[in-house]
Design a protein around this motif. Structure first.
Motif, short mmCIF file in Angstrom:
data_model
loop_
_atom_site.label_atom_id
_atom_site.label_comp_id
_atom_site.label_asym_id
_atom_site.label_seq_id
_atom_site.Cartn_x
_atom_site.Cartn_y
_atom_site.Cartn_z
N LEU A 113 6.84 -8.29 2.60
CA LEU A 113 6.21 -9.49 2.73
C LEU A 113 4.50 -8.82 2.96
CD1 LEU A 113 5.49 -12.89 1.98
CD2 LEU A 113 7.20 -12.79 4.55
N GLY A 114 4.80 -8.94 4.04
CA GLY A 114 3.78 -7.89 4.85
C GLY A 114 2.24 -7.39 4.31
N ALA A 115 3.17 -6.46 3.05
CA ALA A 115 2.60 -5.42 2.48
C ALA A 115 2.13 -6.67 0.85
CB ALA A 115 3.59 -4.07 1.13
N GLN A 161 -4.80 1.26 2.36
CA GLN A 161 -4.18 0.81 3.45
C GLN A 161 -3.65 -0.44 3.94
OE1 GLN A 161 -8.07 1.68 4.22
NE2 GLN A 161 -7.87 3.76 4.45
N LEU A 162 -4.48 -1.83 3.65
CA LEU A 162 -4.05 -3.38 3.66
C LEU A 162 -2.24 -3.23 3.83
CD1 LEU A 162 -7.22 -4.72 2.60
CD2 LEU A 162 -6.63 -4.30 4.51
N ALA A 163 -1.64 -2.64 2.04
CA ALA A 163 -0.53 -2.93 2.20
C ALA A 163 -0.23 -2.61 3.23
CB ALA A 163 -0.63 -2.41 1.02
N ALA A 179 3.26 -2.48 8.30
CA ALA A 179 3.57 -2.02 9.74
C ALA A 179 2.98 -3.67 10.59
CB ALA A 179 2.24 -0.81 9.61
N LEU A 180 2.33 -4.52 10.14
CA LEU A 180 2.20 -5.32 11.27
C LEU A 180 3.15 -6.68 11.20
CD1 LEU A 180 0.08 -7.08 13.07
CD2 LEU A 180 -1.17 -8.53 10.44
N PHE A 181 3.46 -6.31 10.03
CA PHE A 181 4.67 -8.23 10.35
C PHE A 181 6.31 -7.48 10.73
CE2 PHE A 181 3.99 -11.56 6.97
CZ PHE A 181 2.46 -11.89 7.10
#
Length: 429
Positions: free
Chosen positions: A19-21, A223-225, A230-232
């Motif tokens: 989902l974060g990706a 990079q954003l994906a 990683a953040l989620f």
């Protein structure tokens, strides 16, 4: 504990990472600048800081951007380029024009075109408003040249006189005057050079073509994906840890005994075996089951023994007892049914709501005491106190509590331990 989260909630963490990706990839439409390059323009001659800032504003003026858009011929207007072109002042009287675009070639052409139009427009402004200043500068330079010529002639005359005569007071005065004249001519030459430099203030040149960008500027879509995944993932991991830290359900036997108002009669280990979730999410992620259940190095059959249950039943008072378990406590209900079956006819099971427990009066049930069965770590202190109050309202007394500790065996059938070991792990009566 992190290892337990990874083992017990890896499906949930993977879904959160995906989902974060997706969110990171979607945000690239807004956050990713695309390709980026810059073109440098040199303003010759001495310049004030305010003048450089003014020239940087001119480079992004509507006139320059409109002309650049027309020269590019991509169907964009000057207003479209305003969001794609920025300027800054660098050291050495250099103005940097930075452009961003969807492709490398388009970005390079944009930077070069804006720089060229800026030079043309700035030169036109200087040429249109500097005619009088240019004429004044020319007259000043001519005056300075005449002054220099006269001074040189006077120096030559004095030098001749000094060299012909002897050293006298007059010759010393002449040498002093000669030194002053030399200083005067040096000052005049400096002024003349400054005037010549000032005449070149309108010279603005582009320092070469903009570099063709080899890759998109950061942050890129990958990079954003990756950052979103990683953040989620980290948020999900620490969210589980925070939830476990703030969990108010009791796991200590003494605290449970104090809340229920009776002694802990026994604590049994039981294989965690909840029914499969009914929702699609529960079936796929299995997030309806606790993740922090202890793992023991035994086989499942080694835990599933009846000897400790029989010992407990033999020590219970031989009178009619009501075995109480919360209706959402699967491990507690299974153990309650098992105790009732071993105790035969003098024990019955009652399911109560953990939020508002209600127990029938002693006259209706014929019970003479209550045995509370609960999963270890499944009830908060207030829930256990509520069950104890319901027992008191029914006119009964708590004989004791039986606790069930859910565990997860890690061994296969071939790795079973001895019977002595499994009885030690199965529970204590």
């Amino acid at each position: 504990m992190i290892g337990q989260v990874l083992r017990g909630r890896w499906r949930t963490l993977v879904v959160l990472a995906l989902l974060g990706a997706l969110i990171g990839a979607g945000s690239s439409v807004i956050l990713s600048p695309g390709y980026r390059t810059s073109s440098n323009v040199l303003l010759q001659g001495p310049r004030e800081a305010d003048e450089l800032l003014t020239q940087a504003e001119v480079a992004t003026s509507s006139v320059v951007l409109d002309r650049a858009a027309a020269g590019l011929g991509d169907g964009e207007t000057g207003a479209d380029l305003r969001d794609k072109v920025t300027t800054s002042v660098a050291q050495g009287n250099v103005i940097t024009i930075e452009a961003t675009g969807d492709t490398a070639e388009q970005t390079q052409r944009m930077a070069d075109q804006v720089a060229a139009e800026f030079v043309k427009y700035s030169t036109q402004i200087i040429a249109g408003s500097g005619d009088a200043a240019v004429q004044l500068a020319q007259e000043r330079r001519e005056t300075l040249r005449q002054q220099v010529a006269q001074t040189n002639q006077r120096i030559s005359e004095l030098s001749t006189k000094v060299n012909e005569g002897k050293t006298t007071v007059e010759s010393v005065q002449l040498r002093t005057e000669l030194q002053g004249l030399r200083t005067s001519i040096e000052s005049a030459m400096s002024s003349l050079n400054a005037a010549d430099t000032a005449s070149g203030l309108g010279n603005i040149v582009v320092l070469g073509s903009a570099e063709l960008p080899s890759a998109a500027a950061a942050p890129t879509l990958p990079q954003l994906a990756l950052g979103g995944a990683a953040l989620f993932f980290i948020i999900g991991l620490f969210g589980h840890l925070f939830t476990a830290r703030t969990d108010r359900r009791l796991k200590d036997e003494e605290e449970i005994a104090a809340a229920i108002g009776g002694p802990v009669l026994a604590t049994f280990d039981a294989v965690e075996d909840r029914p499969a979730g009914k929702t699609l999410r529960a079936k796929l992620l299995r997030d309806d089951r606790p993740w922090n259940i202890p793992r023991v190095d035994v086989h499942a059959d080694e835990i599933d023994v009846e000897v400790h249950y029989r010992r407990l039943v033999s020590r219970l008072p031989h009178r009619r007892l009501l075995i109480v378990a919360a209706e959402d406590d699967h491990a507690g209900l299974v153990a309650a049914e098992r105790l009732a079956a071993l105790a035969d006819r003098w024990c019955t099971v009652a399911r109560v709501s953990p939020v508002r427990p209600v127990i029938e009066d002693a006259e209706d049930t014929g019970a003479e005491g209550i045995v509370v069965v609960a999963g270890l770590g499944s009830r908060s202190a207030w829930e256990l106190v509520g069950i104890a109050e319901a027992v008191a309202d029914a006119g009964l007394a708590v004989v004791g509590a039986v606790l069930i500790r859910p565990v997860r065996p890690t061994r296969t059938r071939s790795g079973a331990t001895t019977s002595t070991d499994h009885e030690a792990l199965a529970g204590t009566a």
